[in-house]
Each structure stands twice: as structure tokens, then as C-alpha cells.
Design a protein around this motif. Structure first.
Motif, short mmCIF file in Angstrom:
data_model
loop_
_atom_site.label_atom_id
_atom_site.label_comp_id
_atom_site.label_asym_id
_atom_site.label_seq_id
_atom_site.Cartn_x
_atom_site.Cartn_y
_atom_site.Cartn_z
N TYR A 161 0.72 -1.20 0.11
CA TYR A 161 -0.05 -0.05 -0.03
C TYR A 161 0.94 1.28 -0.11
CZ TYR A 161 -3.87 -3.26 1.34
OH TYR A 161 -4.73 -4.36 1.61
N GLU A 163 1.31 3.52 -2.03
CA GLU A 163 0.69 4.56 -2.96
C GLU A 163 -0.16 5.27 -1.85
OE1 GLU A 163 0.77 1.22 -5.85
OE2 GLU A 163 0.27 1.42 -3.77
N MET A 164 -0.88 4.59 -1.03
CA MET A 164 -1.95 5.20 0.16
C MET A 164 -0.95 5.71 1.13
SD MET A 164 -5.09 3.62 2.10
CE MET A 164 -4.30 2.61 2.97
N TYR A 218 -12.74 3.77 -1.65
CA TYR A 218 -11.27 4.09 -1.30
C TYR A 218 -11.23 5.08 -0.12
CZ TYR A 218 -6.58 6.01 -0.81
OH TYR A 218 -5.47 6.63 -0.55
N TYR A 222 -9.75 3.87 3.63
CA TYR A 222 -8.50 4.69 4.15
C TYR A 222 -9.20 5.25 5.78
CZ TYR A 222 -6.01 8.99 5.31
OH TYR A 222 -5.12 9.92 5.97
N LEU A 264 -3.78 0.13 -5.12
CA LEU A 264 -2.90 -0.22 -4.16
C LEU A 264 -2.12 -1.45 -4.20
CD1 LEU A 264 -4.96 0.84 -0.98
CD2 LEU A 264 -3.84 2.36 -2.66
N GLN A 266 0.36 -4.39 -3.20
CA GLN A 266 0.48 -5.31 -2.06
C GLN A 266 1.13 -6.55 -2.27
OE1 GLN A 266 -3.10 -6.98 -0.36
NE2 GLN A 266 -2.50 -6.91 1.53
#
Length: 277
Positions: A161, A163-164, A218, A222, A264, A266
Motif C-alpha cells: 500500500y 501509494e496510500m 477508497y 482509508y 494499491l 500489495q
């Protein structure tokens, strides 16, 4: 106060109720890019190694492993689950109510009272990065295994993850909040987890990720708990969560507009080790 993923106060907040966890489970079911459920793959593999009569699921959460145990190991083996979060135990009690060979308790791996060599399979899935003493927890599980028994520990790759996390760090910086980088990958991941075992385990890695088609799911994902990553407990307030979500929405909205989705990345997988006589 510094932020740690083994902090009991953080764990009570993150896992004391099932709401956030159920959002994450639903997202994994709907948007997962991994072609096969990790518990499915792992349990099918495990049954080729050991046919269990008794199974202990440590840190069982809502019981994600349980249906695959019943699929592959059958309905005649004993399944016992423990978790230290009352909300998780309550949810799992409902799931197990019609299964007379299943039990669930509120308990901590550090204070288990089972006799040595009590179980054929022991699972510790996506939870060891929350344990204060990882090596001690694995040693406890090892001692509870019968000779020939199997220890299984599912976890994520250290850079999952990313990107997040990048967007989250920008949101935290915008609000001028104190921040410590996510330490779960540093504590127990596919990259370093083997170092904690009493003997060298084998590892299975599975590529995957999440692909969100729209902004709303999304943001729900989050906001289910990831928004607090690296932020001290004393800042975990509703108004700060709302501000983080607003900033996150502004950061990622252009990505959805340009690409039509947000992915995302993983890596997940599991370690396994068999206890020989």
C-alpha cells in the motif's frame, strides 16, 4: 506519546469494534487483485502436510481463516480461536454458534495457559506486527504444537500500500501533525519475519493489491483505520479524521479522474514450519 502498532490503546481503538475491520474485509472481497484468497491457498497447502485433529487460531479477528479450515480440514477437528479484542470475539461467537467443535475466547498470546503440545495446527495471521514480543509469541506457539504439527503465519510485504502511504503522509504534513512512519513492515513482514522463528521457516509469497473503481470506497477504506497510521493516539479525534479524509479526497481525486481507478500495490503470503519429533 510515541506511536506503536503494539500499543494496547491503539489496538483497543482499531480492533475494539468490528466496524472498521468489516469495511476492510469487504474491500478485500470486492477489490482484491489477488486471484485467490490467501486463506484458501494456505489451508489447501497445509492439509497436504498435516491432517489436523486440533487447531488454534491466535489473533483470530472475525474468523477469516475459519471457513477454509472447515472446507479443507473437515468438521470433525477441534477449532479454538483467541483474540484480545471483545468486538472481534463477539463477532466470531456468532459465526461459530452452530459448530459444537469450535470455541472462541478473549485471551492474549502472552498469557495462554494451554498444555504443551496441544495442537496440530497453529495460525497467527496478520497480527504478529501488533505483538510486543514477536519472538516470544512464536516460541509460545511452537511449544503448543504437537510433534509433526504445523505453524502458519500470514502477513504482508513490507512495502504494501505504498501509494496510500504516500498520500497519507502528504495529508498529515498538510495538517502539521506529528508523524512516525508505519512500522508494521519493520516489525514483522515477508521480508524479515523468518528471523523471529525458533527454526527457519519456509515462505510462500502471493502478489495482489486492491483496485478501487471510485473514490467513495477508497475513502471508506482509508478512514477505517489507515488514516491514523503514524499519528499519536492523542490526535485520534473525529474532527482530525474528517480533515484527513477531506485532504485525501483532494489528493486522489485527480488520479480517479485521469485513470478511472486507484490501485494499491500489495504483496502478501505466509511462513510455514513443521515441528518434527
Amino acid at each position: 506519546m510515541s506511536y506503536h502498532f503494539s500499543d494496547p490503546e491503539f489496538l483497543r481503538e482499531a480492533y475494539g469494534t468490528e466496524e472498521g475491520l468489516m469495511i476492510r474485509i469487504e474491500a478485500q472481497q470486492r477489490y482484491n487483485l489477488q486471484p485467490r484468497n490467501i486463506f484458501d491457498s494456505m489451508t489447501e497447502h497445509a492439509i497436504t502436510l498435516v491432517q489436523p485433529q486440533s487447531i488454534l487460531d491466535i489473533g483470530a479477528g472475525t474468523g477469516a481463516w475459519y471457513p477454509w479450515i472447515r472446507k479443507y480440514a473437515g468438521t470433525s477437528c477441534l477449532y479454538e480461536a483467541i483474540d484480545q479484542a471483545p468486538g472481534m470475539v463477539k463477532h466470531l461467537e456468532t459465526k461459530l454458534k452452530n459448530d459444537p467443535l469450535s470455541k472462541v475466547y478473549i485471551a492474549d498470546v502472552a498469557t495462554l495457559s494451554y498444555a504443551p503440545e496441544s495442537f496440530d495446527w497453529i495460525g497467527m495471521h496478520f497480527m504478529l506486527y501488533h505483538v510486543p514480543n514477536i519472538g516470544s509469541a512464536l516460541e509460545t506457539a511452537w511449544n503448543l504444537l504437537r510433534p509433526g504439527g504445523l505453524l502458519l503465519t500470514a502477513t504482508n510485504g513490507a512495502n504494501s500500500y505504498s501509494e496510500m502511504i504516500h498520500y497519507h503522509e502528504s495529508a498529515v504534513k498538510t495538517l502539521l501533525l506529528p508523524y512516525w512512519p508505519d512500522s508494521r513492515g519493520d516489525r514483522f513482514s515477508l521480508q524479515n519475519g523468518a528471523d523471529f522463528f525458533p527454526l527457519s521457516p519456509k515462505k510462500v509469497e502471493l502478489m495482489g493489491g486492491l483496485r478501487f473503481p471510485t473514490l467513495a470506497p477508497y475513502l471508506a477504506y482509508y478512514g477505517s483505520g489507515f488514516c491514523w497510521s503514524g499519528i499519536p493516539i492523542e490526535y485520534h479525534r473525529p474532527e482530525i479524521r474528517s480533515q484527513l479524509l477531506e485532504i485525501m479526497a483532494e489528493l486522489v481525486r485527480p488520479h480517479f479522474q485521469n485513470e478511472g481507478y486507484l490501485k494499491l500495490s500489495q504483496t502478501s503470503g505466509y511462513f510455514w514450519i513443521q515441528k518434527h519429533s
